[in-house]
Design an enzyme around this catalytic site. Sequence first.
Site, PDB file in Angstrom:
ATOM      1  CD  GLU A  89      44.119 -47.692  21.302  1.00 24.26           C
ATOM      2  OE1 GLU A  89      44.351 -46.944  21.197  1.00 24.26           O
ATOM      3  OE2 GLU A  89      44.347 -48.121  22.569  1.00 24.26           O
ATOM      4  CG  HIS A 128      43.101 -44.017  18.473  1.00 28.53           C
ATOM      5  ND1 HIS A 128      43.648 -44.672  19.193  1.00 28.53           N
ATOM      6  CD2 HIS A 128      43.107 -42.936  17.903  1.00 28.53           C
ATOM      7  CE1 HIS A 128      44.134 -43.280  19.555  1.00 28.53           C
ATOM      8  NE2 HIS A 128      43.589 -42.412  18.630  1.00 28.53           N
TER       9      HIS A 128
HETATM   10  N1  NAD Z   1      46.461 -36.297  14.651  1.00 33.61           N
HETATM   11  C1  NAD Z   1      46.568 -37.579  15.102  1.00 33.61           C
HETATM   12  O1  NAD Z   1      47.430 -37.619  15.267  1.00 33.61           O
HETATM   13  C2  NAD Z   1      45.263 -38.298  15.191  1.00 33.61           C
HETATM   14  C3  NAD Z   1      45.273 -39.899  15.629  1.00 33.61           C
HETATM   15  C4  NAD Z   1      44.776 -40.711  16.158  1.00 33.61           C
HETATM   16  C5  NAD Z   1      43.556 -39.907  16.675  1.00 33.61           C
HETATM   17  N2  NAD Z   1      43.138 -38.538  16.251  1.00 33.61           N
HETATM   18  C6  NAD Z   1      41.671 -37.888  16.279  1.00 33.61           C
HETATM   19  O2  NAD Z   1      40.864 -37.917  15.175  1.00 33.61           O
HETATM   20  C7  NAD Z   1      40.515 -37.048  15.146  1.00 33.61           C
HETATM   21  C8  NAD Z   1      40.796 -36.050  14.225  1.00 33.61           C
HETATM   22  O3  NAD Z   1      41.698 -35.407  14.438  1.00 33.61           O
HETATM   23  P1  NAD Z   1      42.921 -34.643  13.413  1.00 33.61           P
HETATM   24  O4  NAD Z   1      43.979 -34.340  14.096  1.00 33.61           O
HETATM   25  O5  NAD Z   1      42.799 -34.837  11.756  1.00 33.61           O
HETATM   26  O6  NAD Z   1      41.948 -32.547  13.268  1.00 33.61           O
HETATM   27  P2  NAD Z   1      41.959 -32.455  12.466  1.00 33.61           P
HETATM   28  O7  NAD Z   1      41.709 -30.597  12.911  1.00 33.61           O
HETATM   29  O8  NAD Z   1      43.192 -32.030  11.632  1.00 33.61           O
HETATM   30  O9  NAD Z   1      40.856 -32.594  11.517  1.00 33.61           O
HETATM   31  C9  NAD Z   1      39.674 -31.727  12.580  1.00 33.61           C
HETATM   32  C10 NAD Z   1      38.518 -31.739  10.913  1.00 33.61           C
HETATM   33  O10 NAD Z   1      37.261 -32.063  11.923  1.00 33.61           O
HETATM   34  C11 NAD Z   1      36.291 -31.018  10.572  1.00 33.61           C
HETATM   35  N3  NAD Z   1      34.947 -30.202  11.454  1.00 33.61           N
HETATM   36  C12 NAD Z   1      35.154 -29.802  13.148  1.00 33.61           C
HETATM   37  N4  NAD Z   1      33.541 -29.832  13.643  1.00 33.61           N
HETATM   38  C13 NAD Z   1      33.189 -31.042  12.793  1.00 33.61           C
HETATM   39  C14 NAD Z   1      31.307 -31.073  12.248  1.00 33.61           C
HETATM   40  N5  NAD Z   1      30.420 -31.322  13.294  1.00 33.61           N
HETATM   41  N6  NAD Z   1      31.661 -32.304  11.209  1.00 33.61           N
HETATM   42  C15 NAD Z   1      32.088 -32.599  10.271  1.00 33.61           C
HETATM   43  N7  NAD Z   1      33.593 -31.979  10.221  1.00 33.61           N
HETATM   44  C16 NAD Z   1      33.961 -31.456  11.650  1.00 33.61           C
HETATM   45  C17 NAD Z   1      37.626 -29.803  10.538  1.00 33.61           C
HETATM   46  O11 NAD Z   1      36.232 -28.946   9.648  1.00 33.61           O
HETATM   47  C18 NAD Z   1      38.599 -30.703  10.084  1.00 33.61           C
HETATM   48  O12 NAD Z   1      38.438 -30.214   8.773  1.00 33.61           O
HETATM   49  C19 NAD Z   1      40.525 -36.233  16.461  1.00 33.61           C
HETATM   50  O13 NAD Z   1      39.663 -37.456  17.289  1.00 33.61           O
HETATM   51  C20 NAD Z   1      41.753 -36.664  16.831  1.00 33.61           C
HETATM   52  O14 NAD Z   1      41.298 -37.170  18.454  1.00 33.61           O
HETATM   53  C21 NAD Z   1      44.229 -37.713  15.278  1.00 33.61           C
END
Ligand code: NAD
Length: 305
Positions: A153, A141
């Site tokens: 994490e 994480h």
């Molecule tokens: N945003 C934050 O601050 C943060 C911090 C830590 C962890 N996270 C975690 O990280 C992960 C991503 O979050 P994010 O903020 O980058 O989301 P985001 O919405 O910015 O990006 C998600 C991406 O995944 C792609 N996607 C969707 N389905 C897919 C698939 N089947 N195969 C490949 N790509 C696919 C989408 O096209 C998009 O580009 C989540 O699990 C989130 O909980 C987010």
Amino acid sequence: MAIKTVAVIGAGTMGNGIAHVFAQNGFKVNLVDVYQPQLDKALTVISKNLDRMVAKSSITEENKLTTLQNITTLTSMAAGVRDADLVVEAAIENEEIKLEIFTQLDEVAPQHCILASNTSSISVTKIAAATKRPEQVIGMHFMNPVPVMKLVEVIRGYKTSNEVTNQVIDLSKKLGKVPCVVNDYPGFIANRILMPMINEAIYSLYEGVAGVEEIDTVMKLGMSHPMGPLQLADFIGLDICYSILRVLQNGFRTSKYAPCPLLANMVAANHLGIKTGEGFYKYTAGSKELVVSNRFRPLSPEGGT
Ligand SMILES: NC(=O)c1ccc[n+]([C@@H]2O[C@H](COP(=O)([O-])OP(=O)(O)OC[C@H]3O[C@@H](n4cnc5c(N)ncnc54)[C@H](O)[C@@H]3O)[C@@H](O)[C@H]2O)c1
């Protein structure tokens, strides 16, 4: 088994940061997304972030070019993970989608490959159970923005092996990060503590206790938080905050974590924060000024809460 090639699944906010950090530290990175425009956008963001580092002399122009050369973008997951030693999944925070991705990854990734998820809250044990290699599945994480934030994490699923945990600890250190190992319970540590605070800040706004700026200022100046909770929620993405709170609510079976109705409304209205241009604040490209959304200005014609 040395980790040399890393596949990152999902090229959004987190995926591009994770790809950047691995590539900058000499790993070959296959960045995979289902949408080509997301991949193009990710490369632009990485390039701009590297420019900023060059301008601050924290890396050289040559480091920038090598980092970009280390990244290959693909829309096919099978092609992206074929030669990977580690996969870091960073697709959207949706359990069904993650389980589907891990079932597929298990079929196409090499046998030795470690499968990590950047999930903020979804059970690593459940994700691991979608594969035939649960001992090789782990939570990695990263925090947002990944190139800046030091913490990883590391979440041990119920069956994650010691060997894989140690490999991921070493790897995180190689990236210049500080790994912190926690067990797999809803929200792990980071979000179990952060999300109730963000939800409480949203409740305080919803109940009219104070305005957006006042809530954030109290927490910034009173508690030395670098960002107020509402600004942080916009930064994380309100959809992500909502999903994590639901995971906490369902996982612990208590209404203590139920998302505030205002948060639910904002997600339904697609006011998700920075990524959609508006949340508690309004964002204009090129401007760093923090402007409260009209929705939360009581005297605005668009109305207050
Ligand atoms: N945003 C934050 O601050 C943060 C911090 C830590 C962890 N996270 C975690 O990280 C992960 C991503 O979050 P994010 O903020 O980058 O989301 P985001 O919405 O910015 O990006 C998600 C991406 O995944 C792609 N996607 C969707 N389905 C897919 C698939 N089947 N195969 C490949 N790509 C696919 C989408 O096209 C998009 O580009 C989540 O699990 C989130 O909980 C987010």
